[in-house]
Design an enzyme around this catalytic site. Structure first.
Site, PDB file in Angstrom:
ATOM      1  N   ASP A   1       0.842  -1.195   0.000  1.00  0.00           N
ATOM      2  CA  ASP A   1       0.000   0.000   0.000  1.00  0.00           C
ATOM      3  C   ASP A   1       0.885   1.255   0.000  1.00  0.00           C
ATOM      4  OD1 ASP A   1      -2.414   1.445   0.243  1.00  0.00           O
ATOM      5  OD2 ASP A   1      -2.228   1.531   2.432  1.00  0.00           O
ATOM      6  N   HIS A   2       0.650   2.145  -0.939  1.00  0.00           N
ATOM      7  CA  HIS A   2       1.403   3.409  -1.025  1.00  0.00           C
ATOM      8  C   HIS A   2       2.917   3.234  -1.057  1.00  0.00           C
ATOM      9  CE1 HIS A   2      -2.074   6.066  -0.691  1.00  0.00           C
ATOM     10  NE2 HIS A   2      -2.530   5.242   0.245  1.00  0.00           N
TER      11      HIS A   2
ATOM     12  N   ASP B   1       2.842   4.781  -5.577  1.00  0.00           N
ATOM     13  CA  ASP B   1       2.132   6.045  -5.396  1.00  0.00           C
ATOM     14  C   ASP B   1       3.046   7.184  -5.828  1.00  0.00           C
ATOM     15  OD1 ASP B   1       0.876   8.317  -4.593  1.00  0.00           O
ATOM     16  OD2 ASP B   1       0.537   7.691  -2.516  1.00  0.00           O
TER      17      ASP B   1
HETATM   18  P1  13P Z   1      -8.370   4.878   5.874  1.00  0.00           P
HETATM   19  O1  13P Z   1      -7.403   4.666   6.984  1.00  0.00           O
HETATM   20  O2  13P Z   1      -8.887   6.277   5.867  1.00  0.00           O
HETATM   21  O3  13P Z   1      -9.407   3.836   5.840  1.00  0.00           O
HETATM   22  O4  13P Z   1      -7.538   4.761   4.507  1.00  0.00           O
HETATM   23  C1  13P Z   1      -6.996   3.523   4.142  1.00  0.00           C
HETATM   24  C2  13P Z   1      -6.200   3.649   2.897  1.00  0.00           C
HETATM   25  O5  13P Z   1      -6.522   4.371   1.978  1.00  0.00           O
HETATM   26  C3  13P Z   1      -5.014   2.804   2.794  1.00  0.00           C
HETATM   27  O6  13P Z   1      -4.318   3.044   1.612  1.00  0.00           O
HETATM   28  O1  G3H Z   2      -2.980   4.987   3.598  1.00  0.00           O
HETATM   29  C1  G3H Z   2      -2.403   4.878   4.664  1.00  0.00           C
HETATM   30  C2  G3H Z   2      -2.664   3.699   5.513  1.00  0.00           C
HETATM   31  O2  G3H Z   2      -3.691   3.983   6.432  1.00  0.00           O
HETATM   32  C3  G3H Z   2      -1.407   3.239   6.189  1.00  0.00           C
HETATM   33  O3  G3H Z   2      -1.039   4.072   7.227  1.00  0.00           O
HETATM   34  O4  G3H Z   2       1.378   4.573   6.956  1.00  0.00           O
HETATM   35  O5  G3H Z   2       0.280   4.653   9.208  1.00  0.00           O
HETATM   36  O6  G3H Z   2       0.690   2.462   8.078  1.00  0.00           O
HETATM   37  P1  G3H Z   2       0.431   3.939   7.902  1.00  0.00           P
HETATM   38 ZN    ZN Z   3      -4.462   5.053   0.895  1.00  0.00          ZN
END
Ligand code: 13P
Ligand code: G3H
Ligand code: ZN
Length: 283
Positions: A82-83, A104
């Site tokens: 993620d990201h 990202d």
């Molecule tokens: P939320 O924490 O707002 O649900 O976002 C999750 C997210 O977009 C992870 O990439």
């Molecule tokens: O998009 C972000 C997610 O909620 C992950 O958050 O970087 O604190 O793990 P984090």
């Molecule tokens: Zn996100």
């Protein structure tokens, strides 16, 4: 079964017009909560780990725990970065067993974002790993900025079309008014913009920052074509809420299992609810 790529999960969701839940994990209990929820709902699921989660738990631990979870499950499970913000991070995840990565590049110029995304695709595709790109910037819910300023960060539909044509990513994250974290008020989504993007772009659309978005707005977004919905904050709220209740009830508890067990159960419940919402009875 072994971990699967994200692309076929999103293709199946497109065929039946539902969205796959993508849930953030940080530890074993949350991975188990995600799997338990997906099993209970007979739903495909995406387990995702942020760079922060990887730093906390360790890349190998995340991969090993998720692999075991998937192998024991009867539903398909993808493991997604993620990201991811660098090529190196994405490449490492591809090499170590992730089946999907997000690059990202949204903080870069359009052309630099395209170049970075293509570079990631060049290592991910041959390994059968799916790639999510992002165009448009999500704000944090704590960011005090004007609505007009926010809108300038939203995804431009024509740029989205160009981005996807150039990169051929497997999924596209967009900015239409959601934000990461807890919202102060009720978020207002630019659903017209979403429909415009869906019309111009032929890959599954991803909604980030979906915790705290009212159910009706989530349903409307799925109706209009969102196929992956990211949830992290709701899991944190329920995990920590149950943990805190267990500690309050037993302030001198010494056995971690006595407080982490209820926390895992709390997370499972909210994930089940979200899966039911996203699948709209169409699984
Ligand atoms: P939320 O924490 O707002 O649900 O976002 C999750 C997210 O977009 C992870 O990439
Ligand atoms: O998009 C972000 C997610 O909620 C992950 O958050 O970087 O604190 O793990 P984090
Ligand atoms: Zn996100």
């Amino acid at each position: 079964m072994p971990l699967v790529a994200m692309k076929p999960l999103l293709a199946a969701a497109e065929a039946k017009k539902y969205a796959v839940g993508a849930f953030n994990c940080n530890n074993m209990e949350i991975i188990q909560a995600i799997i338990n929820a997906a099993e209970a709902e007979h739903a495909p699921v995406i387990i995702q780990a942020s760079q922060g989660a990887i730093k906390y738990a360790g890349l190998e631990y995340i991969v090993a725990l998720t692999r075991i979870a998937a192998e024991q499950a009867s539903v398909p499970v993808a493991l997604h970065l993620d990201h991811g913000t660098s090529f190196e991070q994405c490449q490492q995840c591809v090499e170590k067993g992730f089946t999907s990565v997000m690059i990202d590049g949204s903080k870069h110029s359009l052309e630099d974002n395209i170049a970075l995304t293509k570079k990631v695709l060049a290592v991910a595709r041959p390994a059968g790993v799916s790639v999510e790109g992002e165009l448009g910037k999500l704000t944090g819910t704590e960011d005090d900025i004007y609505v007009s300023e926010k809108e300038s960060m939203y995804t431009d539909p024509k740029e989205a079309k160009y981005f996807v044509e150039q990169t051929q990513v497997d999924a596209l994250a967009i900015a239409i008014g959601t934000a990461h974290g807890q919202y102060k008020g009720e978020p207002k989504l630019d659903l017209e913009r979403l429909s415009e993007i869906v019309k111009l772009v032929n890959v599954p659309i991803v909604l980030h920052g979906s915790s705290g978005v009212p159910d009706e707005a989530i349903l409307e977004a799925i109706e209009r074509g969102v196929r992956k919905v990211n949830i992290d904050t709701n899991i944190r709220e329920h995990f920590m809420g149950a943990l805190s209740d267990a500690l309050k009830a037993n302030p001198h508890e010494l056995d971690p299992r006595k407080v982490l067990g209820p926390a895992r159960a709390g997370a499972t419940e909210i994930i089940r609810e979200k899966i039911r919402l996203f699948s709209r009875g169409k699984l």
